[in-house]
Write an enzyme that holds these catalytic residues in place. Structure first.
Site, PDB file in Angstrom:
ATOM      1  N   SER A 169       0.837  -1.195   0.000  1.00  0.00           N
ATOM      2  CA  SER A 169       0.000   0.000   0.000  1.00  0.00           C
ATOM      3  C   SER A 169       0.881   1.256   0.000  1.00  0.00           C
ATOM      4  CB  SER A 169      -0.939  -0.046   1.214  1.00  0.00           C
ATOM      5  OG  SER A 169      -1.945   0.908   1.097  1.00  0.00           O
ATOM      6  N   ASP A 334      -9.091  -7.041  -3.532  1.00  0.00           N
ATOM      7  CA  ASP A 334      -8.766  -5.645  -3.179  1.00  0.00           C
ATOM      8  C   ASP A 334      -9.575  -4.687  -4.048  1.00  0.00           C
ATOM      9  OD1 ASP A 334      -7.604  -3.174  -2.629  1.00  0.00           O
ATOM     10  OD2 ASP A 334      -5.544  -3.927  -2.664  1.00  0.00           O
ATOM     11  N   HIS A 363      -8.045  -5.251   0.568  1.00  0.00           N
ATOM     12  CA  HIS A 363      -6.749  -4.573   0.601  1.00  0.00           C
ATOM     13  C   HIS A 363      -5.918  -4.986   1.821  1.00  0.00           C
ATOM     14  CE1 HIS A 363      -3.870  -1.451  -0.230  1.00  0.00           C
ATOM     15  NE2 HIS A 363      -4.096  -0.846   0.924  1.00  0.00           N
TER      16      HIS A 363
HETATM   17  N1  LIG Z   1      -5.067  -1.137   7.288  1.00  0.00           N
HETATM   18  C1  LIG Z   1      -3.858  -0.606   6.746  1.00  0.00           C
HETATM   19  C2  LIG Z   1      -4.080  -0.424   5.304  1.00  0.00           C
HETATM   20  C3  LIG Z   1      -3.664   0.851   4.681  1.00  0.00           C
HETATM   21  O1  LIG Z   1      -3.171   0.561   3.414  1.00  0.00           O
HETATM   22  C4  LIG Z   1      -3.389   0.581   7.524  1.00  0.00           C
HETATM   23  O2  LIG Z   1      -4.175   1.123   8.290  1.00  0.00           O
HETATM   24  O3  LIG Z   1      -2.243   0.960   7.420  1.00  0.00           O
END
Ligand SMILES: N[C@@H](CCO)C(=O)O
Ligand SMILES: CC(=O)SCCNC(=O)CCNC(=O)[C@H](O)C(C)(C)COP(=O)(O)OP(=O)(O)OC[C@H]1O[C@@H](n2cnc3c(N)ncnc32)[C@H](O)[C@@H]1OP(=O)(O)O
Length: 388
Positions: A169, A334, A363
């Site tokens: 991410s 995702d 995701h």
């Molecule tokens: N759940 C993760 C996903 C963010 O991409 C976070 O809070 O960092």
């Protein structure tokens, strides 16, 4: 010994200066950059500090260093151990340790808290040189600024080239930025659930979250940090997390896990909640307890700025600079960073292969499906050992 400032008031273990041979694993350290950091948007950020943790030992030839880059609300605590002075299990515990994919008998793992964050690195809640919190004065940061700060940390640790850079991410955006801007320093690359640029849909979800925080009357233009306990934009940050968390999970998961079931004895027809509402309330409250709203805004804006092709002749041209052996993985459920975005990366990066992580968790699959991520890490590192 120096105490890490905590915007949320939750004590963190103290940071303790730069890494030295023999440091225990998972100890939170910090690096301070002496010169102001020039920023892509103009201006500079003085007093840059990055909190980081390490596991394993740096080899005498410094060839075994692995950089792990966290996502939006993550931190440097990738793995345990738990115990006095340690904040408990890490968010990728199954990945780092003796016998694990990032085997600490072989690899030296480094994980910084991102610049702009709130877990020990300089961010809006940190004191500016005048002693007051940065608050609304905290400058606009891009991913490139964050990676520039991480490169200074690597220099300070004497790491000229990472054997592997891995991130999911937002961490994947920075990993990609490392490989494009510093190909000679990036030996192998694992990109998870990320893309070449923030998409229109990602910008749109971010817009709703930024509004949620900034429209909270307790935001005070970003200068709420010294307003007193409980007086920050907690409602807005909680709302932002609810919006974000939904984009992090999948519709089938919510259907199968919660359905239309009421929460405990609560009656949704009489002011009570469904289970899924209680679940979102829980994640909102949990984030508000551990995260600073100013950092949430700064990091969200930095993610919005992500466009690997900016000033580099476009995405295709930028990706062609990558020399690292690369795996790019997408998660089949995702909906925020759909797999076509990782397929685009794999198609554009010269030595890249595409992989699919199978998960119902959307995701967040890159955080939850640790075994599948571990298999990808092994594939890359075994390729390195074989000279592949
Ligand atoms: N759940 C993760 C996903 C963010 O991409 C976070 O809070 O960092
Ligand atoms: C230790 C920390 O603070 S993590 C710090 C670093 N964090 C990160 O790097 C990433 C941020 N973390 C995350 O995004 C998430 O925590 C994830 C993705 C890792 C969590 O994924 P999962 O393991 O699938 O957790 P899931 O979404 O099922 O949530 C579980 C939580 O919901 C709670 N929950 C489940 N159903 C309900 C419900 N009906 N009502 C209220 N709460 C509920 C569980 O009790 C559990 O609570 P806990 O996390 O406080 O123990």
């Amino acid at each position: 010994m120096s105490t890490v400032p905590t915007p949320t008031g939750i004590p963190l273990p103290p940071a303790s200066g730069a890494w030295r041979e023999g440091d225990p694993p998972g100890r939170r350290l910090w690096y301070e950059h002496a010169a102001p950091l020039p920023l892509e948007a103009g201006g500079e950020l003085p007093g840059v500090r990055l909190a980081y943790e390490t596991w394993g030992r740096l080899a005498p030839d410094r060839s075994n260093a692995v950089l792990v880059l966290h996502a939006l609300t993550g931190d440097s605590h990738v793995a345990g151990p738990a115990g006095p002075g340690h904040p408990g299990p890490g968010w990728w515990d199954g990945l780092v340790g003796a016998g694990r994919a990032l085997d600490t008998r072989r690899w030296f793992v480094v994980a910084p808290n991102v610049l702009g964050g709130c877990q020990g690195s300089t961010g809006p809640a940190s004191p500016a040189p005048d002693g007051r919190r940065w608050g609304s004065r905290f400058p606009f940061l891009t991913q490139r600024d964050q990676v520039a700060a991480e490169a200074h940390l690597a220099d300070a640790l004497g790491i000229g080239r990472w054997a592997l850079v891995v991130g999911g991410s937002m961490g994947g955006m920075r990993a990609l930025e490392w490989a494009v801007s510093r190909p000679e320093r990036t030996g192998a690359l694992l990109l998870l659930a990320t893309g070449a640029a923030a998409s229109a849909e990602q910008l749109a979800w971010a817009n709703a979250q930024l509004h949620a925080v900034r429209d909270d009357p307790h935001w005070q233009g970003g200068d709420y940090h010294d307003a007193g306990p409980g007086r920050g934009p907690h409602t807005g940050l909680g709302l932002a997390r609810r919006i974000a968390h939904l984009t992090y999970r999948s519709e089938p998961e919510l259907r199968d896990r919660f359905g239309r079931t009421p929460q405990g004895a609560e009656d949704p027809w009489r002011g009570g909640r469904y289970q899924v509402e209680s679940y979102l309330d829980h994640h909102a409250a949990k984030l508000v307890r551990r995260f600073d709203a100013g950092s949430y805004v700064a990091l969200t804006e930095a993610m919005n700025s992500h466009d690997i092709g900016r000033g580099r002749g476009g995405t295709r041209s930028a990706l062609s600079r990558v020399t690292a052996r690369t795996l790019v993985a997408g998660i089949d459920s995702d909906r925020l960073y759909p797999p076509y975005q990782q397929a685009e990366l794999a198609a554009g990066i010269p030595a890249a292969r595409f992989r699919t992580i199978r998960s119902p968790y959307g995701h967040d699959g890159f955080l939850v499906e640790v075994e599948q991520v571990a298999a990808l890490v092994r594939e890359l590192l075994e390729g390195a050992a074989a000279g592949d």
